[in-house]
Scaffold this active site. Structure first.
Site, short mmCIF file in Angstrom:
data_model
loop_
_atom_site.label_atom_id
_atom_site.label_comp_id
_atom_site.label_asym_id
_atom_site.label_seq_id
_atom_site.Cartn_x
_atom_site.Cartn_y
_atom_site.Cartn_z
CG ASN A 5 42.45 42.90 29.19
OD1 ASN A 5 43.46 42.41 29.67
ND2 ASN A 5 41.36 42.20 28.93
NE ARG A 89 41.04 40.52 32.82
CZ ARG A 89 41.34 39.42 32.14
NH1 ARG A 89 41.95 39.50 30.98
NH2 ARG A 89 41.02 38.25 32.62
CG HIS A 178 36.22 34.44 33.89
ND1 HIS A 178 35.99 33.11 33.67
CD2 HIS A 178 37.00 34.85 32.87
CE1 HIS A 178 36.60 32.72 32.56
NE2 HIS A 178 37.24 33.77 32.06
CD GLU A 382 35.45 39.97 31.34
OE1 GLU A 382 35.33 39.61 30.15
OE2 GLU A 382 36.24 39.44 32.13
#
Ligand code: ADP
Length: 398
Positions: A5, A89, A178, A382
């Site tokens: 990420n 991500r 999200h 996540e």
């Protein structure tokens, strides 16, 4: 499976064993490009405490090399034959990316083309991708988009009521964010109820520093509170959420503020911080309990907006099976959950005080036995969701 990420000045990473689902290592590299950067690595599989070091990390390439060194120290380096893929991500996938996507040059070019609608996030995500591809060009790398889960929204929910040609020319629509969390939490909530995701309608309340709600019908998102950018919707740590857009013209014309100044005001100096100076819900609750009026106003406004979205999504869904609280505030703040649900008995929502007060890491029900609508706390993950989606895609292609 390695999950990355990449933010503008930070990289978060996690290494997962997809065989047994174990988290092998996690880490965070912060303040990239600043005088002193920080590397914090937690070698979960190797045991032992977290390792921290400071020093200058000038760019993302150096950051990923620092990560690789940390992983190698535990015998799990980037060159390990056990590493099957890297999942990245990516915040904005526009309309083009509705699924996790195997990254090639064309995909990178498309993520770049979306920079105008995600100027803060996509450049950093892309830098992480390009650096990781340069380090391991042979390895499958997959982009998992925050917007993808919301691409099932019907046009009536995804559009703003503005001139269609102008909107289309500038790609102005409600994308939502999200999404990886909303997908994971809505599915986990169905499992908690002992049902398949296709069988249930769920309202997911992702309440972190950024916050968003979504209405999920039979596993598919039908509405969400964030829009073109993450500014729309709920009151957040530092963002205003919903507002009459004319406030912006007013601040320009009467307040003499520039577009950039208003952007900073609404994204960084609004929400809980703007209302009471704090954005940590623990601190706000402490102040409320001491009788602090500013903190009380901030809390009340936060809850009022949250309730409006719960009500709105009950109407959007028609039938609601569960409301799931997740992320930092949703998972940890019993007072927020209690206040958000209070008075909503008419919608079938109620809490069991003892269940709500109990702490835990596992998904759990906090509504009374036999309640019409289940209310749940479902911790989000996540990174695991990105790993799962990456693994599913890479497996399919092999
Ligand atoms: P993000 O990923 O958006 O940065 P998180 O999901 O990690 O945010 O949530 C961070 C927020 O969670 C903090 O700002 C804090 O307000 C809240 N939080 C964390 N722990 C607690 C707690 N025990 N009680 C209340 N709020 C908490």
């Amino acid at each position: 499976m390695l999950v990355l990420n990449s933010g503008s000045s930070s990289v978060k990473y996690q290494l997962l064993d997809m065989g047994d689902g174990a988290r092998l290592a996690t880490g965070l590299i912060e303040r990239i490009g600043e005088r002193t950067s920080l590397v914090r690595h937690v070698p979960l599989a190797a045991g032992g405490g977290s390792r921290e070091r400071t020093g200058r990390i000038p760019d993302h390439e150096a950051a990923l090399k620092a990560m690789a060194e940390e992983l190698a120290e535990d015998g799990l380096g980037l060159d390990s034959p056990d590493l099957a893929a890297i999942g990245h991500r990516v915040v904005h996938g526009g309309l083009r990316f509705t699924e996790p996507t195997l990254i090639d040059d064309a995909v990178c070019a498309e993520i770049e083309r979306l920079i105008p609608v995600a100027p803060l996030h996509n450049p950093a995500n892309l830098t992480g991708i390009r650096t990781a591809r340069a380090l391991r060009p042979d390895l499958p790398q997959v982009a998992v988009f925050d917007t993808a889960f919301h691409t099932t929204m019907p046009e009536a929910a995804a559009r703003y009521a503005i001139d269609v040609r102008t909107a289309d020319e500038h790609r102005v629509r409600r994308y939502g964010f999200h999404g990886t969390s909303h997908a994971y939490v809505s599915r986990e909530t169905a499992h908690l109820l002992g049902k398949a995701p296709e069988e249930v309608n769920v309202i997911v309340l992702h309440l972190g520093n950024g916050a968003s709600a979504s209405a999920v019908r039979g596993g598919k998102c039908v509405d969400t509170s964030m829009g073109l950018t993450p500014l729309e919707g709920l009151v957040m740590g530092t963002r205003s959420g919903d507002m009459d857009p004319a406030v912006i013209f007013h601040l320009m014309r009467v307040g003499g503020m520039s577009a950039d100044e208003i952007d900073t005001l609404l994204n960084k100096r609004s929400g809980l911080v703007g209302l009471c100076g704090d954005n940590d819900m623990r601190e706000i609750r402490r102040r409320v309990d001491e009788g602090d009026e500013e903190a009380k106003l901030a809390f009340d406004l936060y809850i009022h907006r949250l309730k409006k979205y719960i009500g709105a999504y009950c109407a959007v869904l028609g039938r609601v099976d569960a409301v799931a609280f997740t992320a930092g505030v949703g998972e940890n703040s019993a007072p927020v959950r209690e206040a958000a649900v209070q008075g909503l008995e008419g919608l079938g929502l109620a809490l069991d005080g003892a269940r709500n007060a109990a702490r835990g890491d596992a998904p759990r029900l906090i509504s009374p036995e036999g309640a019409r609508v289940a209310v749940a706390v479902v911790p989000t993950d996540e990174e695991r969701e990105i790993a799962t989606q990456t693994y599913a895609l890479v497996g399919k292609n092999n």
